[in-house]
Design an enzyme around this catalytic site. Structure first.
Site, mmCIF file in Angstrom:
data_model
loop_
_atom_site.group_PDB
_atom_site.id
_atom_site.type_symbol
_atom_site.label_atom_id
_atom_site.label_comp_id
_atom_site.label_asym_id
_atom_site.label_seq_id
_atom_site.Cartn_x
_atom_site.Cartn_y
_atom_site.Cartn_z
ATOM 1 N N ASP A 145 0.868 -1.165 0.000
ATOM 2 C CA ASP A 145 0.000 0.000 0.000
ATOM 3 C C ASP A 145 0.909 1.220 0.000
ATOM 4 O O ASP A 145 2.069 1.132 0.413
ATOM 5 C CB ASP A 145 -0.904 -0.039 1.239
ATOM 6 C CG ASP A 145 -1.812 1.166 1.331
ATOM 7 O OD1 ASP A 145 -2.421 1.542 0.318
ATOM 8 O OD2 ASP A 145 -1.891 1.749 2.422
ATOM 9 N N ASP A 158 0.131 4.959 1.135
ATOM 10 C CA ASP A 158 0.055 5.887 2.265
ATOM 11 C C ASP A 158 0.009 5.129 3.590
ATOM 12 O O ASP A 158 -0.883 4.330 3.823
ATOM 13 C CB ASP A 158 -1.164 6.791 2.104
ATOM 14 C CG ASP A 158 -1.113 7.570 0.793
ATOM 15 O OD1 ASP A 158 -0.117 8.279 0.577
ATOM 16 O OD2 ASP A 158 -2.047 7.441 -0.019
#
Length: 182
Positions: free
Chosen positions: A26, A28
């Site tokens: 992922d 952020d």
């Protein structure tokens, strides 16, 4: 394989890994420090250890992929130009640490904000499977042997949809990555 129409790809021709597992990250809160609606490249800061795990994955021959929901685009808070400038800065900072991703996929959709949101866009946004499936097809990855590192429930659900292993970047203790053979 058809990818939802609004999924962004960093490249249409990532390297093929011919049956190798992938390491999906992922963005952020995992790859870069969490900033609500990150739109300024000056605010980009890699998470501690992110470049090192990417370099480790490269040494192991893994496909290295970032999959990220970016609803700030659908909400009108971030432009595509701002998003692409942030992505370029992430790539620059990784290169400074001798690390690089093979591919980044981003979904700008959110059920509450785009016009025409429907099944195709729902598949594109994590926990939907389209970004992971498309990366796997483009790179010839073994998704069942892959890992996904995330910090939200949607990341875990996306990984579970592919029998991928997952781990949380928000774990209360340090995470050790060990590649397991089948």
């Amino acid at each position: 394989m058809t990818i939802p129409p609004d999924i962004w790809l960093s490249t249409a021709t990532p390297p093929r890994r011919q049956g190798a597992p992938g390491l999906f990250l992922d963005r952020d809160g995992v790859l870069v420090k969490e900033v609500n609606y990150l739109k300024n490249k000056e605010a980009v800061a890699l998470e501690r250890g992110a470049a090192e795990i990417i370099a480790w994955g490269r040494a192991k021959g893994l496909g290295l992929v970032c999959v990220t929901n970016q609803s700030g685009i659908a909400r009108g808070l971030i432009s595509w130009a701002e998003f692409e400038a942030v992505e370029a800065e992430i790539a620059r900072q990784l290169r400074e640490k001798d690390a690089a991703l093979d591919l980044t996929l981003a979904c700008p959709s959110h059920p509450d904000f785009p016009e025409g949101y429907g099944a195709a866009r729902d598949r594109g946004r994590k926990p939907g499977p389209a970004m992971i499936e498309h990366a796997g097809a483009l790179m010839c990855l073994d998704l069942g042997a892959s890992w996904l590192v995330g910090d939200k429930a949607a990341d875990i659900e996306a990984a579970n949809g592919h029998s991928s292993r997952w781990t949380s970047a928000a774990a209360p203790r340090p995470i050790r990555f060990r590649f397991m053979s089948h």
